[in-house]
Design a protein around this motif. Structure first.
Motif, short mmCIF file in Angstrom:
data_model
loop_
_atom_site.label_atom_id
_atom_site.label_comp_id
_atom_site.label_asym_id
_atom_site.label_seq_id
_atom_site.Cartn_x
_atom_site.Cartn_y
_atom_site.Cartn_z
N TYR A 277 51.54 25.18 39.46
CA TYR A 277 52.92 25.17 39.31
C TYR A 277 53.59 24.72 40.60
O TYR A 277 54.61 24.97 41.04
N ASN A 278 52.86 23.99 41.56
CA ASN A 278 53.38 23.35 42.69
C ASN A 278 53.73 24.52 43.65
O ASN A 278 54.61 24.12 44.42
N ALA A 279 53.11 25.54 43.56
CA ALA A 279 53.41 26.75 44.45
C ALA A 279 52.55 26.16 45.57
O ALA A 279 51.42 25.44 45.77
N PRO A 280 52.98 26.57 46.91
CA PRO A 280 52.09 26.40 48.27
C PRO A 280 50.65 27.01 47.77
O PRO A 280 50.30 27.88 47.33
N ALA A 281 49.76 25.94 48.20
CA ALA A 281 48.18 26.44 48.18
C ALA A 281 47.94 27.23 49.49
O ALA A 281 48.63 27.12 50.36
N GLY A 282 47.11 28.21 49.40
CA GLY A 282 46.56 28.79 50.77
C GLY A 282 47.53 29.95 51.19
O GLY A 282 47.51 30.51 52.18
N VAL A 283 48.08 30.44 49.97
CA VAL A 283 49.01 31.72 50.41
C VAL A 283 48.83 32.56 49.22
O VAL A 283 48.20 32.27 48.28
N ILE A 284 49.03 33.82 49.64
CA ILE A 284 49.00 34.77 48.53
C ILE A 284 50.45 35.04 47.48
O ILE A 284 51.35 35.18 48.06
N TYR A 285 50.39 34.34 46.42
CA TYR A 285 51.55 34.03 45.71
C TYR A 285 51.57 34.90 44.42
O TYR A 285 50.36 34.78 43.79
N SER A 286 52.58 35.27 43.83
CA SER A 286 52.58 35.92 42.34
C SER A 286 52.69 35.12 41.43
O SER A 286 53.63 34.02 41.61
N PHE A 287 51.76 35.23 40.51
CA PHE A 287 51.78 34.27 39.22
C PHE A 287 51.77 35.24 38.03
O PHE A 287 51.21 36.39 38.13
N PRO A 288 51.96 34.56 36.69
CA PRO A 288 51.35 35.29 35.62
C PRO A 288 49.79 35.05 35.45
O PRO A 288 49.44 33.85 35.58
N VAL A 289 49.30 36.17 35.26
CA VAL A 289 47.80 36.25 34.91
C VAL A 289 47.44 36.98 33.73
O VAL A 289 48.11 37.98 33.35
N THR A 290 46.47 36.43 33.24
CA THR A 290 45.79 37.34 32.32
C THR A 290 44.46 37.73 32.77
O THR A 290 43.88 37.05 33.66
N CYS A 291 43.67 38.91 32.37
CA CYS A 291 42.56 39.19 33.07
C CYS A 291 41.56 39.52 31.84
O CYS A 291 42.12 40.25 30.83
N LYS A 292 40.30 39.21 32.09
CA LYS A 292 39.09 39.54 31.15
C LYS A 292 38.04 39.65 31.94
O LYS A 292 37.88 39.02 32.97
N ASN A 293 37.05 40.39 31.76
CA ASN A 293 35.77 40.87 32.14
C ASN A 293 36.03 40.91 33.63
O ASN A 293 35.20 40.30 34.51
N GLY A 294 37.00 41.61 34.16
CA GLY A 294 37.19 41.77 35.71
C GLY A 294 37.80 40.65 36.28
O GLY A 294 37.45 40.79 37.75
N GLU A 295 38.10 39.65 35.82
CA GLU A 295 38.78 38.52 36.50
C GLU A 295 40.09 38.08 36.25
O GLU A 295 40.05 38.06 34.61
N TRP A 296 40.80 37.58 36.97
CA TRP A 296 42.31 37.30 36.51
C TRP A 296 42.17 35.67 36.36
O TRP A 296 41.53 34.87 37.43
#
Ligand code: NAI
Length: 331
Positions: A277-296
């Protein structure tokens, strides 16, 4: 019977810690059939209070709680942990410069990164709660290079849950019928609570929040500022910052990460940005995520309108600045 999972809570003698450890010991975080061993870390001035929390955990006789380690030793605290919830940090005090607070937290997260990297269980999942949460998580990631970046996250679930709560109050519907709000960016007042893809389950099926609320002025104004400033509103009311809601959100974050998100539902997590989403790479940024098998996984392909674009960029810019400030504290 399942092997116990070791869960570290730093800052465990503090407010959030006091609300969080009983939730973990009751199975709220990892499930009602998952035994746990709690590792609690705090600093020497809080050692006596920490021991008091340990006494109360014994007194609560939690069936799932198979052991308690309460310590002021970072290595002992981190040894063998499968989940680490980092709540301890240096709070901003009145009259303190941003840089001074950052500097204190950078040094705390740098040394705790070393301890986790060397002593935690392989594949340990880390959740940073302490503010500045995104940047503390980034520092932890930088100084624990052998921990996969995808294992290091920060808490924006409280903001996500606050957004669900506001929509549920506005529409007078059950909060469990509202889903897919998004918190973008920083866990700070620059965050962007986005309802453009959110829905409500109604007797006649799932409906977009925008269609039901029919009040764009509220959605684009007061809704956003209420969520952004909710932390300050709680402090004003309670004379203390949010604790039970923060602890509950930390449980939601880890539970969904480990056990998975329901089909068709996403949640917000602060994760190491790949520039989606053109957020800066290399920072911790909040995104919408789904999780499965222990991974987002970041939810891809959502439309971002012009109003949202500006807000995603603004909060991204703040994170880039925070990163620079944190790095300037290192040298
Ligand atoms: P608190 O001040 O009650 O507790 C913090 C605890 O951390 C204290 O017991 C302190 O002794 C301990 N601590 C300080 N330095 C430490 C270190 N180096 N190692 C281990 N422990 C250490 O604060 P509270 O209310 O529990 O909040 C904790 C943090 O969570 C704060 O930074 C707060 O801003 C943040 N927060 C984040 C939220 C989020 O959504 N991400 C929501 C609410 C609070």
């Amino acid at each position: 019977a399942k092997e116990p999972v070791r869960v570290l809570v730093t800052g465990a003698a503090g407010q959030i810690g006091y609300a969080l450890v009983p939730m973990i010991a009751r199975g709220v975080m990892l499930g009602a059939d998952q035994p746990v061993i709690l590792h609690m870390l705090d600093i020497p001035p809080a050692a006596e209070a920490l021991n008091g929390v340990k006494m109360e955990l014994v007194d609560a006789a939690f069936p799932l709680l198979k052991g308690v380690v309460a310590t002021t030793d970072v290595v002992e605290a981190c040894t063998g942990v499968n989940v680490a919830v980092m709540v301890g940090g240096f709070p901003r005090k009145e009259g303190m410069e941003r840089k001074d607070v950052m500097s204190k937290n950078v040094s705390i997260y740098k040394s705790q990164a070393f301890a986790l990297e060397q002593h935690a269980a392989p594949n340990c999942k880390v959740l940073v709660v302490a503010n500045p949460a995104n940047t503390n998580a980034l520092i932890l990631k930088e100084f624990a290079p052998s921990i996969p970046a995808k294992n290091i996250t920060c808490l924006t679930r409280l903001d996500h849950n606050r957004a669900l709560g506001q929509i549920s109050e506005k529409l007078n519907v059950q909060v469990s019928d509202v889903k897919n709000v998004i918190i973008w960016g920083n866990h700070s007042s620059s965050q962007y609570p986005d309802v453009n893809h959110a829905t409500v389950m109604t007797p006649s099926g799932e409906k977009p929040v925008r269609k039901l609320v029919k009040d764009d002025a509220w959605l684009n104004g007061e809704f956003i500022t209420t969520v952004q400033q909710r932390g300050a509103a709680i402090i004003k009311a309670r004379k203390l910052s949010s604790a039970l809601s923060a602890a509950s959100a930390a449980c939601d974050h880890i539970r969904d990460w480990v056990l998975g998100t329901p089909e068709g539902t996403w949640v917000s997590m602060g994760v190491y940005s790949d520039g989606s989403y053109n957020a800066p790479a290399g920072v911790i940024y909040s995104f919408p995520v789904t999780c499965k098998n222990g991974e987002w996984t970041i939810v891809q392909g959502l439309a971002i309108d012009e109003f949202s674009r500006k807000k995603l960029d603004l909060t991204g810019q703040e994170l880039t600045e925070e990163k620079e400030l944190a790095y300037s504290c290192l040298s």
